[in-house]
Write an enzyme that holds these catalytic residues in place. Sequence first.
Site, mmCIF file in Angstrom:
data_model
loop_
_atom_site.group_PDB
_atom_site.id
_atom_site.type_symbol
_atom_site.label_atom_id
_atom_site.label_comp_id
_atom_site.label_asym_id
_atom_site.label_seq_id
_atom_site.Cartn_x
_atom_site.Cartn_y
_atom_site.Cartn_z
ATOM 1 N N HIS A 162 25.619 -46.933 80.766
ATOM 2 C CA HIS A 162 24.300 -47.357 80.268
ATOM 3 C C HIS A 162 23.201 -46.303 80.464
ATOM 4 O O HIS A 162 22.087 -46.466 79.973
ATOM 5 C CB HIS A 162 23.894 -48.722 80.850
ATOM 6 C CG HIS A 162 23.476 -48.734 82.284
ATOM 7 N ND1 HIS A 162 22.157 -48.665 82.664
ATOM 8 C CD2 HIS A 162 24.187 -48.843 83.434
ATOM 9 C CE1 HIS A 162 22.077 -48.738 83.989
ATOM 10 N NE2 HIS A 162 23.302 -48.834 84.475
ATOM 11 N N ALA A 211 28.799 -47.416 87.868
ATOM 12 C CA ALA A 211 28.881 -46.395 88.919
ATOM 13 C C ALA A 211 28.818 -47.013 90.316
ATOM 14 O O ALA A 211 29.381 -46.465 91.262
ATOM 15 C CB ALA A 211 27.768 -45.379 88.741
ATOM 16 N N THR A 212 28.142 -48.136 90.450
ATOM 17 C CA THR A 212 28.080 -48.792 91.771
ATOM 18 C C THR A 212 29.494 -49.124 92.230
ATOM 19 O O THR A 212 29.877 -48.843 93.379
ATOM 20 C CB THR A 212 27.211 -50.069 91.694
ATOM 21 O OG1 THR A 212 25.888 -49.685 91.293
ATOM 22 C CG2 THR A 212 27.141 -50.792 93.027
ATOM 23 N N CYS A 272 15.736 -48.924 90.870
ATOM 24 C CA CYS A 272 16.508 -49.744 91.809
ATOM 25 C C CYS A 272 15.638 -50.212 92.965
ATOM 26 O O CYS A 272 15.957 -51.172 93.626
ATOM 27 C CB CYS A 272 17.679 -48.954 92.380
ATOM 28 S SG CYS A 272 18.679 -48.236 91.103
ATOM 29 N N ASN A 328 18.248 -39.287 90.896
ATOM 30 C CA ASN A 328 17.664 -40.177 89.895
ATOM 31 C C ASN A 328 16.146 -40.278 89.972
ATOM 32 O O ASN A 328 15.499 -40.680 89.011
ATOM 33 C CB ASN A 328 18.283 -41.579 90.020
ATOM 34 C CG ASN A 328 18.307 -42.072 91.442
ATOM 35 O OD1 ASN A 328 18.881 -41.436 92.322
ATOM 36 N ND2 ASN A 328 17.666 -43.190 91.695
HETATM 37 N N1 PLP Z 1 23.837 -43.595 90.754
HETATM 38 C C1 PLP Z 1 22.675 -43.207 90.237
HETATM 39 C C2 PLP Z 1 22.187 -41.827 90.512
HETATM 40 C C3 PLP Z 1 21.921 -44.078 89.446
HETATM 41 O O1 PLP Z 1 20.757 -43.674 88.946
HETATM 42 C C4 PLP Z 1 22.416 -45.382 89.217
HETATM 43 C C5 PLP Z 1 21.627 -46.358 88.438
HETATM 44 O O2 PLP Z 1 20.478 -46.609 88.684
HETATM 45 C C6 PLP Z 1 23.646 -45.744 89.774
HETATM 46 C C7 PLP Z 1 24.327 -44.829 90.536
HETATM 47 C C8 PLP Z 1 24.240 -47.110 89.562
HETATM 48 O O3 PLP Z 1 24.857 -47.176 88.309
HETATM 49 P P1 PLP Z 1 25.355 -48.556 87.698
HETATM 50 O O4 PLP Z 1 24.129 -49.252 87.184
HETATM 51 O O5 PLP Z 1 26.301 -48.182 86.600
HETATM 52 O O6 PLP Z 1 26.044 -49.307 88.772
#
Ligand code: PLP
Length: 370
Positions: free
Chosen positions: A200, A68-69, A318, A150
């Site tokens: 994931h 998602a990043t 994070c 999150n």
């Molecule tokens: N967006 C949200 C709301 C998340 O909780 C996270 C992961 O912690 C991400 C984005 C990032 O996802 P990814 O680990 O697939 O880059």
Amino acid sequence: MIYLDNSATTRPFDSVIKAVSDNMAGNFGNASSLHHMGVSAENVLKDAKTVILDKLGLDGNIIFTSGATESSNTVISGIPKAHKHSGNRIVTTSFEHPSVENPLRKLEEAGFEIVRVKPPRRDEPQDFEQRVIDAADENTLMVSVMWVNNETGFITDTAKIYSAVKRKNPKTIVHCDAVQGFCKLPAKTLKADLISLSAHKIHGVKGIGALYCAKGMRFEPLLYGGGQQGGIRSGTEPVDLIAGFAEAVRSYPKNAPEMYAELNGRLVPRLSELDGVVINSYNNAKNILNFSVRGVRSEIMLHFLEEREIYVSSGSACSKGKTSGVLAQFGVPDKDADCAIRASFSPFTSESDIDALVEGIADGIKRFRR
Ligand code: PLP
């Protein structure tokens, strides 16, 4: 082991591990190859796209990314470059994940106007979506609002925002980070032109995500190379991980919202009975609960629970234990944010896990509270 940190990441489903390893062993072709092994690999991509689109309940295209990043960075850097004359205002929230907030800061440094709408406090009327809608005007290039936060689980009705924003200005592009809601909430409150997803968080493998794109979306790619995925995202597609992503979506229990409501309904009253425990979450997805244990710092409680093999998080994974700025946005005072714990469930979570957590917190309070 009692794993209650499913918003950070999840244990891959056995069916996912099998799908990934079967694909690695028996279907390792390059999806761009013209021979039948390439076609067979390409079929995995097509199948995965169908599965994800069905789950979203949307038409359009799926672009596979590393997570998602990458999906959100692609949108936030790529949309302004492809829509140079569509305005320089971007409306978002004050509680986005860093994978949205940090690229937005880069745009802000480059001269874009970023409007961050704050969430309503618990005791305020819940007019949050309307405030986002009101912030969007005819100069608004993009609206980017997460579906489920999150850290607290706060839910935003992005479908309501989408319809109203499009009525005001059909050219405004709506993006949503739907990572924490996908498969966990019914998709009726999710609608956007661009949607970031991650495998994931739903018992897939790390390093694979997706970007949903509605028909006709244009943006400058983040990566240039061999022109895979229609040139939008170059790089050989990780077909094995994608097979696992599709399997995770297929395997995620359909009754997850009901399961989470039951677990939440067991946890909240039991925690609330404990002296000095305050619930920070409201209007939240029932698989995420943020609470503070006053007088016991998060890290102390987290490691105490860890000794019992109960795994939770202190705020967002994070932020690596740093006091969370996001909790302040939800009206959590700094003193309580220092003592915040996030428990997040999965389909593996049982009632006895909830009871063990409550017992662990109660014992931690007895041991550490000054
Ligand atoms: N967006 C949200 C709301 C998340 O909780 C996270 C992961 O912690 C991400 C984005 C990032 O996802 P990814 O680990 O697939 O880059």
